[in-house]
Enzyme design. Structure first.
Site, PDB file in Angstrom:
ATOM      1  CG  HIS A 134      44.786  40.064  36.424  1.00  0.00           C
ATOM      2  ND1 HIS A 134      43.414  40.188  36.258  1.00  0.00           N
ATOM      3  CD2 HIS A 134      45.161  39.014  35.648  1.00  0.00           C
ATOM      4  CE1 HIS A 134      42.988  39.253  35.425  1.00  0.00           C
ATOM      5  NE2 HIS A 134      44.024  38.516  35.042  1.00  0.00           N
ATOM      6  CB  CYS A 163      39.217  44.834  36.921  1.00  0.00           C
ATOM      7  SG  CYS A 163      39.246  46.595  36.521  1.00  0.00           S
ATOM      8  CG  HIS A 164      39.768  40.750  36.208  1.00  0.00           C
ATOM      9  ND1 HIS A 164      40.511  41.812  35.744  1.00  0.00           N
ATOM     10  CD2 HIS A 164      38.970  40.356  35.184  1.00  0.00           C
ATOM     11  CE1 HIS A 164      40.194  42.048  34.469  1.00  0.00           C
ATOM     12  NE2 HIS A 164      39.268  41.191  34.108  1.00  0.00           N
ATOM     13  N   GLY A 165      38.729  41.027  40.946  1.00  0.00           N
ATOM     14  CA  GLY A 165      38.638  40.511  42.306  1.00  0.00           C
ATOM     15  C   GLY A 165      39.933  40.234  43.028  1.00  0.00           C
ATOM     16  N   PRO A 179      43.618  36.507  40.581  1.00  0.00           N
ATOM     17  CG  PRO A 179      41.919  37.281  39.182  1.00  0.00           C
ATOM     18  CD  PRO A 179      42.262  37.090  40.626  1.00  0.00           C
TER      19      PRO A 179
END
Length: 205
Positions: A134, A163-165, A179
């Site tokens: 990502h 960080c963003h799953g 993401p």
């Protein structure tokens, strides 16, 4: 005054200052020539800055890697994971293809010899670049029973990017609706022995 240099072929006279001057000058000139010759010779053995930047293969000893254990090494400035998967970890790679973006590894994220369900040369040894596809964060190992509230109850085990799953299974395959767009990258690698891996080089190199 006679400024003619002494003849070097003439035998030296005891205490002859001109003869000593000639010998010292000759020796100094020979030393300079020797150094000038040695410098380019030695420099051929020193890696160039370009070679350092490119990054050569990294050898990893996996003889001490226990089942379920993982090592992280650096190759070309990137973290590379070497995970020894257990039989349970290998079994967990099955049964969730419908939840994955690219379960058959059709996208060019790995060498041809790692284009298989385990994404590995030897199924029990998983080698991957530990960078989320990502935005470049580093995921962490997330076991099946890790009690991570960010993971579903039926989590099969794998890797989680804080960080963003984004989530990846035990073969680095990304789950849908996350993401990260693609699976984790598999670097070129080969075995240099039963317990030695070369990261950054394969049999075709």
């Amino acid at each position: 005054m006679d400024h003619t240099l002494p003849n070097p072929n003439c035998p030296a006279q005891p205490g002859d200052p001109e003869r000593r001057f000639w010998l010292m000058t000759t020796a100094a000139a020979s030393g300079v020539a020797a150094v000038a010759t040695a410098i380019p010779f030695v420099s051929t053995f020193a890696p160039s800055e370009r070679a350092k930047a490119a990054g050569g293969p990294v050898e990893v000893d996996i003889s001490d890697l226990p089942p379920g254990g993982m090592k992280t090494v650096e190759w070309r400035g990137k973290p590379v994971w070497v995970l020894r998967r257990t039989a349970e970890m290998l079994a967990s790679l099955q049964g969730h293809d419908d939840q994955l973006v690219d379960p058959q590894s059709l996208k060019d994220q790995q060498p041809a010899y790692a284009k298989n369900p385990a994404r590995a040369i030897k199924p029990e040894v998983f080698v991957a670049i530990g960078i989320c596809t990502h935005l470049g964060c580093s995921p962490s190992k997330a076991p099946k029973d890790g009690n991570n509230p960010s993971l579903p109850a039926d989590w099969p085990g794998g890797f989680f990017c804080p960080c963003h799953g984004s989530t990846f299974d035990g073969a680095g395959r990304v789950f849908k609706n996350k993401p990260a767009p693609t699976n984790l990258e598999i670097p070129p690698h080969r075995y240099a022995g039963d317990a030695r891996l070369l990261i950054g080089e394969d049999a075709a190199s």
